[in-house]
Design an enzyme around this catalytic site. Sequence first.
Site, PDB file in Angstrom:
ATOM      1  N   ARG A 242      14.540 -10.493  21.449  1.00  0.00           N
ATOM      2  CA  ARG A 242      13.506 -11.231  20.693  1.00  0.00           C
ATOM      3  C   ARG A 242      13.192 -10.685  19.407  1.00  0.00           C
ATOM      4  O   ARG A 242      13.464  -9.937  19.004  1.00  0.00           O
ATOM      5  CB  ARG A 242      12.070 -10.895  21.477  1.00  0.00           C
ATOM      6  CG  ARG A 242      11.969 -11.324  22.985  1.00  0.00           C
ATOM      7  CD  ARG A 242      11.680 -13.134  22.823  1.00  0.00           C
ATOM      8  NE  ARG A 242      11.418 -13.595  24.038  1.00  0.00           N
ATOM      9  CZ  ARG A 242      12.446 -14.302  24.627  1.00  0.00           C
ATOM     10  NH1 ARG A 242      13.781 -14.304  24.373  1.00  0.00           N
ATOM     11  NH2 ARG A 242      12.157 -14.917  25.885  1.00  0.00           N
ATOM     12  N   GLU A 271       9.925 -18.117  15.466  1.00  0.00           N
ATOM     13  CA  GLU A 271      10.587 -19.326  15.809  1.00  0.00           C
ATOM     14  C   GLU A 271       9.594 -20.635  16.030  1.00  0.00           C
ATOM     15  O   GLU A 271       8.641 -20.452  16.542  1.00  0.00           O
ATOM     16  CB  GLU A 271      11.350 -19.207  17.384  1.00  0.00           C
ATOM     17  CG  GLU A 271      12.545 -18.213  17.262  1.00  0.00           C
ATOM     18  CD  GLU A 271      12.938 -17.716  18.655  1.00  0.00           C
ATOM     19  OE1 GLU A 271      12.955 -18.568  19.439  1.00  0.00           O
ATOM     20  OE2 GLU A 271      13.750 -16.888  18.597  1.00  0.00           O
ATOM     21  N   HIS A 289      18.595 -19.860  19.125  1.00  0.00           N
ATOM     22  CA  HIS A 289      18.128 -19.082  20.399  1.00  0.00           C
ATOM     23  C   HIS A 289      18.872 -20.054  21.617  1.00  0.00           C
ATOM     24  O   HIS A 289      18.324 -20.581  22.436  1.00  0.00           O
ATOM     25  CB  HIS A 289      16.757 -19.453  20.683  1.00  0.00           C
ATOM     26  CG  HIS A 289      16.024 -18.536  21.747  1.00  0.00           C
ATOM     27  ND1 HIS A 289      14.717 -17.895  21.584  1.00  0.00           N
ATOM     28  CD2 HIS A 289      16.363 -18.124  22.793  1.00  0.00           C
ATOM     29  CE1 HIS A 289      14.758 -17.166  22.558  1.00  0.00           C
ATOM     30  NE2 HIS A 289      15.446 -16.901  23.225  1.00  0.00           N
TER      31      HIS A 289
END
Length: 323
Positions: A242, A271, A289
């Site tokens: 993360r 993000e 991602h």
Amino acid sequence: MSKPRILVTRRWPAAVESILAERFDATFNLDDRAMDEAALGEALASHDAVLPTVSDRLPSALFDRSDIRTRILGNFGVGYNHIDVRAASARGIVVTNTPGVLTECTADLAVTLLLSVARRAGEGERQLRAGEWKGWCPTHMIGTKVTGKTLGIVGFGRIGKAMAKRCHFGFDMDVVFYNRSRIDPSEAARYGARQLDTIEDVMATADFVSLHCPGGEENRNLINAERLALMKPSAFLINTARGDVVDETALISALRSETIRGAGLDVYAGEPNVPAALRQMENVAILPHLGSATEETRTAMGMRVVENITAYFEGREPQDRVG
Ligand code: DGY
């Protein structure tokens, strides 16, 4: 008996959406635009289950409203740091995730980033596509050898172990790791790995540090300026966990000042915004991602949510309950 009303916050693989539509009174987000907090709040008030994912934010304030109808949040994804699970549980809402089914693909992507940044694959492709390649020569785009180097893993869960296995048995790497709890050395040895006592030990020992711990408050900025400074100047940081696990400002300074050689990143603190500095540096491999982004895995993730919410509405304990 009427079917439970469920809301799916983003488009899912078609095969999974059709099962959801058969079993439930399902609302789909046909535009596939990320829902804002107001829309998510409305969803909590009007549906028995909400099926969110990493692009949704469900902070504690969302669970303050008095008219909540939702009884289960079936998260699409293993990571659930975007949900305030404590606040959801306080309102009696069950939370589930999708562990196990994305282990292999996420580890594969961590290897992709590791190889890509070490061997300058993105840089090479950009040069070639721009028509700037002048031809082979002995000093062209020299990278770093991967085979036989030391990999340091932070977080020796399913994905950390899968990464160790690939790098030890595939690339003859010496693998060390940090994990909060002790791992039986014989278990670690199955992955060709050995546990070190501290993150600092891993940072200082490894040629490649790969992060596989959960995000959220407990690990926010775990990889900070001090820990980056312990890395070898020739070392690389790989993050498929993360974004909030890494202090991005500290990482940018470490890359600029050549405290470390490079980074391979799939996840970012804000993000989908990625700091311009990271997008511009040639020694950073960046992906949007994509860890779990294969047809097989995304379908398996969706099916896992189907199983979890089906169990819940049939009065059984969902297998992946995290809150
Ligand atoms: C996960 O499952 O946590 C992936 O990062 C997508 O959310």
